[in-house]
Design a protein around this motif. Sequence first.
Motif, PDB file in Angstrom:
ATOM      1  N   TRP A 123       0.586   7.429  -8.982  1.00  0.00           N
ATOM      2  CA  TRP A 123       1.596   8.535 -10.316  1.00  0.00           C
ATOM      3  C   TRP A 123       0.376   9.040 -10.549  1.00  0.00           C
ATOM      4  N   LYS A 124      -0.952   8.513 -10.606  1.00  0.00           N
ATOM      5  CA  LYS A 124      -2.049   8.999 -11.705  1.00  0.00           C
ATOM      6  C   LYS A 124      -1.364   8.889 -13.420  1.00  0.00           C
ATOM      7  N   VAL A 125      -0.403   7.613 -13.533  1.00  0.00           N
ATOM      8  CA  VAL A 125      -0.197   7.580 -15.234  1.00  0.00           C
ATOM      9  C   VAL A 125      -0.408   6.338 -15.186  1.00  0.00           C
ATOM     10  N   GLU A 126      -0.307   5.845 -16.563  1.00  0.00           N
ATOM     11  CA  GLU A 126      -1.392   5.058 -16.748  1.00  0.00           C
ATOM     12  C   GLU A 126      -0.099   3.334 -18.193  1.00  0.00           C
ATOM     13  N   VAL A 127      -0.299   2.516 -17.653  1.00  0.00           N
ATOM     14  CA  VAL A 127       0.517   1.825 -18.756  1.00  0.00           C
ATOM     15  C   VAL A 127      -0.382   1.002 -19.469  1.00  0.00           C
ATOM     16  N   ASP A 128      -0.853   0.392 -21.321  1.00  0.00           N
ATOM     17  CA  ASP A 128      -1.377   0.184 -21.434  1.00  0.00           C
ATOM     18  C   ASP A 128      -1.187  -1.603 -21.226  1.00  0.00           C
ATOM     19  N   GLU A 129      -0.136  -2.046 -20.671  1.00  0.00           N
ATOM     20  CA  GLU A 129       0.004  -3.761 -21.272  1.00  0.00           C
ATOM     21  C   GLU A 129       1.031  -3.397 -19.908  1.00  0.00           C
ATOM     22  N   ALA A 130       0.821  -4.214 -19.009  1.00  0.00           N
ATOM     23  CA  ALA A 130       1.935  -4.708 -17.840  1.00  0.00           C
ATOM     24  C   ALA A 130       1.840  -6.810 -18.219  1.00  0.00           C
ATOM     25  N   LEU A 190       0.797  -1.179   0.760  1.00  0.00           N
ATOM     26  CA  LEU A 190      -0.136  -0.522  -0.107  1.00  0.00           C
ATOM     27  C   LEU A 190       0.675   1.155  -0.224  1.00  0.00           C
ATOM     28  N   HIS A 191       2.259   0.792  -0.074  1.00  0.00           N
ATOM     29  CA  HIS A 191       3.493   2.245   0.334  1.00  0.00           C
ATOM     30  C   HIS A 191       3.582   2.538  -1.502  1.00  0.00           C
ATOM     31  N   PRO A 192       3.289   3.450  -2.152  1.00  0.00           N
ATOM     32  CA  PRO A 192       3.983   3.376  -3.362  1.00  0.00           C
ATOM     33  C   PRO A 192       5.350   3.507  -3.397  1.00  0.00           C
ATOM     34  N   LEU A 193       6.267   2.759  -4.527  1.00  0.00           N
ATOM     35  CA  LEU A 193       7.087   2.743  -4.130  1.00  0.00           C
ATOM     36  C   LEU A 193       8.430   4.908  -4.791  1.00  0.00           C
ATOM     37  N   PRO A 194       8.748   4.298  -4.672  1.00  0.00           N
ATOM     38  CA  PRO A 194       9.771   6.521  -4.984  1.00  0.00           C
ATOM     39  C   PRO A 194       9.975   5.926  -6.724  1.00  0.00           C
ATOM     40  N   PRO A 195       9.664   7.004  -6.835  1.00  0.00           N
ATOM     41  CA  PRO A 195      10.143   6.914  -9.019  1.00  0.00           C
ATOM     42  C   PRO A 195      11.266   7.453  -9.108  1.00  0.00           C
ATOM     43  N   GLY A 196      11.630   6.708 -10.338  1.00  0.00           N
ATOM     44  CA  GLY A 196      12.544   6.092 -11.012  1.00  0.00           C
ATOM     45  C   GLY A 196      12.864   7.253 -11.931  1.00  0.00           C
ATOM     46  N   PRO A 197      14.664   6.815 -12.660  1.00  0.00           N
ATOM     47  CA  PRO A 197      14.903   7.934 -13.960  1.00  0.00           C
ATOM     48  C   PRO A 197      14.209   7.967 -14.945  1.00  0.00           C
ATOM     49  N   PHE A 198      12.761   7.092 -15.227  1.00  0.00           N
ATOM     50  CA  PHE A 198      12.081   7.209 -16.061  1.00  0.00           C
ATOM     51  C   PHE A 198      10.708   7.760 -16.800  1.00  0.00           C
ATOM     52  N   LEU A 199      10.382   8.010 -14.581  1.00  0.00           N
ATOM     53  CA  LEU A 199       8.596   8.283 -14.949  1.00  0.00           C
ATOM     54  C   LEU A 199       8.914   9.707 -15.435  1.00  0.00           C
ATOM     55  N   PRO A 200       9.445  10.607 -15.494  1.00  0.00           N
ATOM     56  CA  PRO A 200       9.553  11.568 -16.411  1.00  0.00           C
ATOM     57  C   PRO A 200       9.322  11.628 -17.923  1.00  0.00           C
ATOM     58  N   LEU A 201       9.788  10.597 -18.390  1.00  0.00           N
ATOM     59  CA  LEU A 201       8.956   9.909 -19.425  1.00  0.00           C
ATOM     60  C   LEU A 201       7.726   9.353 -19.958  1.00  0.00           C
ATOM     61  N   LEU A 202       7.888   8.540 -19.037  1.00  0.00           N
ATOM     62  CA  LEU A 202       6.135   8.426 -18.591  1.00  0.00           C
ATOM     63  C   LEU A 202       5.091   9.295 -18.843  1.00  0.00           C
ATOM     64  N   GLU A 203       5.852  10.347 -17.615  1.00  0.00           N
ATOM     65  CA  GLU A 203       4.646  11.198 -17.604  1.00  0.00           C
ATOM     66  C   GLU A 203       4.550  12.507 -19.064  1.00  0.00           C
TER      67      GLU A 203
END
Length: 300
Positions: free
Chosen positions: A245-252, A193-206
Motif C-alpha cells: 500500500w506504500k504506507v508506513e507505521v512507526d511501530e508494530a 506474499l498476497h496483500p490483505l484487502p483493505p479495512g475500514p481505517f486504511l483511508p485514515l492511515l493514508e
Amino acid sequence: MPASLEGQLVVALSSRALFDFEEENQVFEDQDDSAYMALQLERMDQPARPGVAFPLVQKLLAFNTPERQRVAVVILSRNDPVSGLRIFKSASAAGLELERGVFTRGRPPFHYLKPLGANLFLSANEADVREALNAGFPAARVYAASLTEAEKHPLEVRIAFDGDAVLFSDEAERVFQEQGLAAFQDHEERRALHPLPPGPFLPLLEALHRLRADSAGCPMKIRTALVTARSAPAHERAIRTLMEWKVEVDEAMFLGGLEKSRFLTEFEPDFFFDDQTRHCEPASRLVPTGHVVSGVANQG
C-alpha cells in the motif's frame, strides 16, 4: 470562489466525542430532548469539560497555520441548533478554532460525511457509527469515559490501530473465528506474499501519511502504531500488505494474544482503534479508545 476542504484531513465528530456531555445526555435518556435542550440552554455560558477526543482534536488543529489549513474539524451532531451554540462557545473557551458544524436534532447525521469528504467520524452513537462504516467512512464508537491526558507528548499525535477488521479486512479474522488459531496461522503463512484487502481505517492511515508528508518542518509530528494479536508467522503478511500500500507505521506490535492495554499504556496514544470490545474495554480505562463496529466480530 466557495471554500473547499479538498486536500485537508477532515475529522467529523459528535458533541459527546469532543466534550464531556455525559451528565446532559443522562437527562436526555431519563427525560426527553426538551429537558436536554433546556439544560444546555441553562448552561450556555458554562464551558463544557474536555471529552475523550479533545486532545486528539487539539493536536490535529495545531497543524494549521495562517498560511495553510491542513486539518478541518467539523461537529456532526444529533443535537439541536440551540444546543450547538454551547458547543461552539465551549470550543472557543478552550481555544479550539472550530468553524463548521451540522446539527440534525435527532436525525442520523452520517449522511453529511460524504459532502464533507470525512477521513474520520467519531461518535458515541453506535448506530451512526455502523452506518458511517457501511458507507465507507472510517468511524468508531468512542468510550466517553476514556482517559484523556492532553499534556502527554504535546508536539506529537499518536494513533494506534488494530490490524484485522481495522486497517485490514476481516478476511483472516473470519478464518480464526471459524477454524481456530492453527488454521489462521496456516492461512496467513500460505498467503504471505498476497496483500490483505483493505479495512475500514486504511483511508485514515493514508490521510495521516499525506499530512505527515505535507507538514515537513512543522513542530507537530505524527506517530502511528499497529497493535495486533498476530504473531509470527502471520506477521509477514501484515507487513507486506503495508509495503504494497506504500504506507508506513512507526511501530508494530505482534503480541500473539497478549493483553494489548499494557502495551498501549507504554505507547500512550491519543486514540486507539480496535474492532473487538474485549480489547476496547480494558484499553478504554487507560487510553482514549474507539470501537470500530465492523467485521465478523460485530455481526449479529
